[in-house]
Design a protein around this motif. Sequence first.
Motif, PDB file in Angstrom:
ATOM      1  N   THR A 172       4.144   9.994  -0.900  1.00 26.03           N
ATOM      2  CA  THR A 172       3.350  10.081   0.329  1.00 26.03           C
ATOM      3  C   THR A 172       3.508   8.773   1.100  1.00 26.03           C
ATOM      4  O   THR A 172       4.130   7.838   0.591  1.00 26.03           O
ATOM      5  N   PHE A 173       2.957   8.710   2.280  1.00 29.69           N
ATOM      6  CA  PHE A 173       3.014   7.462   3.042  1.00 29.69           C
ATOM      7  C   PHE A 173       1.830   7.418   3.981  1.00 29.69           C
ATOM      8  O   PHE A 173       1.752   8.192   4.937  1.00 29.69           O
ATOM      9  N   TYR A 174       0.863   6.567   3.657  1.00 29.42           N
ATOM     10  CA  TYR A 174      -0.257   6.325   4.559  1.00 29.42           C
ATOM     11  C   TYR A 174      -0.785   4.909   4.343  1.00 29.42           C
ATOM     12  O   TYR A 174      -0.515   4.281   3.323  1.00 29.42           O
ATOM     13  N   THR A 175      -1.526   4.422   5.316  1.00 33.38           N
ATOM     14  CA  THR A 175      -2.051   3.064   5.301  1.00 33.38           C
ATOM     15  C   THR A 175      -3.521   3.113   4.889  1.00 33.38           C
ATOM     16  O   THR A 175      -4.272   3.980   5.334  1.00 33.38           O
ATOM     17  N   GLN A 190       0.019  -0.145   1.887  1.00 36.53           N
ATOM     18  CA  GLN A 190       0.684   1.130   2.107  1.00 36.53           C
ATOM     19  C   GLN A 190       0.625   1.929   0.812  1.00 36.53           C
ATOM     20  O   GLN A 190       0.907   1.390  -0.260  1.00 36.53           O
ATOM     21  N   ILE A 250       2.358   4.743  -1.364  1.00 37.86           N
ATOM     22  CA  ILE A 250       3.667   5.402  -1.411  1.00 37.86           C
ATOM     23  C   ILE A 250       3.682   6.576  -2.387  1.00 37.86           C
ATOM     24  O   ILE A 250       4.621   7.371  -2.382  1.00 37.86           O
ATOM     25  N   GLU A 285       7.453   8.162   6.488  1.00 34.64           N
ATOM     26  CA  GLU A 285       8.284   7.042   6.081  1.00 34.64           C
ATOM     27  C   GLU A 285       9.534   7.000   6.962  1.00 34.64           C
ATOM     28  O   GLU A 285      10.138   8.016   7.259  1.00 34.64           O
TER      29      GLU A 285
END
Length: 195
Positions: free
Chosen positions: A120-123, A158, A160, A193
């Motif tokens: 996944t990719f989020y802040t 982040q 991941i 990403e």
Amino acid sequence: MKRVSLRVLALALTLALCLPVLAAATTSSASRVYYVDTANHKSLNLRSSCDLGDNIIGSIPYRAAVTVYDFYASNTWVWVEYNGKSGYVMSRYLSPWQPAVDPGQGGSDTAISYANFQPTFYTVSVRPSNPSGYVNMRWAPSKSTAVHQIYYAGEVLQVIADNGTWCQVYDTSRNLCGFMMKEFLTILSFGAEAN
């Protein structure tokens, strides 16, 4: 003879009145030993100065005894000694009584599993359970593994990978990767990403 008897009686009364004071003085010096009592049963950072900066010089385990020398900053910080090393800790993590053994020690969280992690990719923003506390980044998704780095409230990372309980996080400013429990993270934004 009466004068001698009166003097002996006066001396006995004086000693009787002073014994509680002497006992209190002995008790107060003995109470200079305190114990680490963190809510999460983790170790306590020993710092070189009375602030939460990058000044960690050691770690004191949960339930360990420390010698207290003095209080600072309106009793917020305490100058202590542990294993021959002196430094500062926050007073709220010390108790005059040794806390109970952590019931979770040696519990079921000793196995390390990377199952069910999804890319996944989020802040996220770090959100400790206590506003002035911190969150541990660990080497693996288990509370039994070593702490890689600590993060304070508001620091941005982040994510991941995520398995619902643990997140694999990446710190772009320090170039570090590790694992944090999802409950201590607040999602700031989702993103794809870059390819």
